[in-house]
Write an enzyme that holds these catalytic residues in place. Structure first.
Site, PDB file in Angstrom:
ATOM      1  N   HIS A  79      37.962   9.451  -9.339  1.00 45.60           N
ATOM      2  CA  HIS A  79      37.289  10.720  -9.356  1.00 45.60           C
ATOM      3  C   HIS A  79      35.706  10.358  -8.947  1.00 45.60           C
ATOM      4  O   HIS A  79      35.273   9.183  -9.030  1.00 45.60           O
ATOM      5  CB  HIS A  79      37.121  11.507 -10.635  1.00 45.60           C
ATOM      6  CG  HIS A  79      38.330  11.959 -11.031  1.00 45.60           C
ATOM      7  ND1 HIS A  79      38.895  11.645 -12.308  1.00 45.60           N
ATOM      8  CD2 HIS A  79      39.259  12.782 -10.501  1.00 45.60           C
ATOM      9  CE1 HIS A  79      40.004  12.302 -12.428  1.00 45.60           C
ATOM     10  NE2 HIS A  79      40.033  13.360 -11.384  1.00 45.60           N
ATOM     11  N   CYS A 101      35.016  12.057 -19.272  1.00 43.65           N
ATOM     12  CA  CYS A 101      36.173  12.681 -19.323  1.00 43.65           C
ATOM     13  C   CYS A 101      36.707  13.151 -20.551  1.00 43.65           C
ATOM     14  O   CYS A 101      37.692  13.828 -20.463  1.00 43.65           O
ATOM     15  CB  CYS A 101      37.432  12.080 -18.231  1.00 43.65           C
ATOM     16  SG  CYS A 101      37.654  10.584 -18.754  1.00 43.65           S
TER      17      CYS A 101
HETATM   18  C1  CIR Z   1      44.621  10.749 -14.777  1.00 40.42           C
HETATM   19  O1  CIR Z   1      44.964  10.026 -14.064  1.00 40.42           O
HETATM   20  O2  CIR Z   1      44.301  12.022 -14.333  1.00 40.42           O
HETATM   21  C2  CIR Z   1      44.263  10.400 -16.112  1.00 40.42           C
HETATM   22  N1  CIR Z   1      45.014   9.168 -16.418  1.00 40.42           N
HETATM   23  C3  CIR Z   1      42.778   9.747 -16.285  1.00 40.42           C
HETATM   24  C4  CIR Z   1      41.527  10.788 -16.083  1.00 40.42           C
HETATM   25  C5  CIR Z   1      40.670  10.203 -16.054  1.00 40.42           C
HETATM   26  N2  CIR Z   1      39.469  11.681 -15.977  1.00 40.42           N
HETATM   27  C6  CIR Z   1      38.191  11.440 -15.486  1.00 40.42           C
HETATM   28  O3  CIR Z   1      37.981  10.215 -15.228  1.00 40.42           O
HETATM   29  N3  CIR Z   1      37.619  12.471 -15.380  1.00 40.42           N
END
Ligand code: CIR
Length: 257
Positions: free
Chosen positions: A160, A247
């Site tokens: 992201h 997140c």
């Molecule tokens: C994903 O791949 O969606 C989750 N394993 C990790 C999401 C992390 N989110 C973020 O950095 N905003």
């Protein structure tokens, strides 16, 4: 007191989506302790923690930031970039609707909140594997009456936008120059992280304080020299799921109505 939405670490976290990291064993109890410590830190900053319903069969549900964007006047829920994560959004939308009018982006738009970095009235939106140009176009139209500027940013190598950079106050941008195009940030002061500390670029800024993952001493020093009160906490188990400090919460802008 501002409200921070969070969600308990799901029992199925080990089945999380992974894009750049190899799957390695995750200690669920430890992940939950780390998450609780994160919530305690936000509480100590003055945030009221409101936990969303636990979703044990949604592995990535703890990463609530990705489900929505909360702005001063409205919240926006979008189709998430990973199909497995789409069911997470319903409970977030229900919670947000208590505080804001909720608007939607619609398919074929996909957007993860982790790709949206707010700096004042500017929203930098990462074009990543999760967020597409259709979402940017819809955001521009949706936000036109509210005087937000939407600025697309190319992201490559990071999941992201906010894995690759973070706003750190006083017009400063902590960034990993290898993972994003810095041209859209002209006029901001870039604080480049060292290449040995790639996972240090994702930090949560809150009014002169910053929450960052432990283990990145050079980035910690950089942020201290920038004048911030730095809180480094162990997020090792959540990082194995490609998560970082931003997140794990949605900080609702205040005052909320
Ligand atoms: C994903 O791949 O969606 C989750 N394993 C990790 C999401 C992390 N989110 C973020 O950095 N905003």
């Amino acid at each position: 007191m501002g409200i921070a939405l969070t969600r308990q670490v799901s029992a199925s976290l080990a089945q999380c989506e992974l894009t750049y990291l190899e799957r390695t064993p995750i200690d669920l109890d430890r992940a939950r302790r780390q998450h609780t410590e994160y919530e305690a830190l936000l509480r100590s900053f003055g945030w009221q923690i409101v936990r969303l319903p636990t979703l044990d069969d949604q592995p990535d549900a703890v990463f609530v930031e990705d489900t929505a964007i909360a702005l001063d006047e409205l919240a926006i829920v979008a189709p998430m970039g990973a199909a497995s994560r789409v069911p997470e959004a319903r409970t977030v939308e229900e919670a947000l609707a208590r505080y804001f009018p909720v608007r939607h982006l619609i398919a074929p738009a996909t957007l993860d909140g982790g790709d949206v970095l707010r700096v004042g009235r500017r929203l930098f939106v990462g074009l990543s594997q999760r967020t597409n140009a259709v979402a940017v176009d819809q955001l521009v139209r949706l936000l036109a009456p509210y005087e937000y500027e939407v600025v697309p940013v190319s992201v490559a190598g990071a999941l992201h936008l906010k894995s690759a950079c973070s706003y750190v106050g006083d017009n400063g941008l902590l960034a990993n120059p290898e993972w994003l195009d810095l041209d859209p940030f002209q006029g901001m002061e870039i604080l480049p992280i060292e290449s040995s500390e790639t996972w240090g670029a994702s930090v949560l800024y809150d009014d002169g304080r910053v929450v960052m993952p432990a283990g990145f001493p050079r980035t910690e020093g950089l942020l201290e020299r920038w004048g911030l009160d730095v809180h480094a906490i162990d997020l090792s188990e959540l990082r194995k799921a490609e998560g970082g400090p931003t997140c794990l919460s949605i900080l609702l802008p205040s005052p909320v109505t």
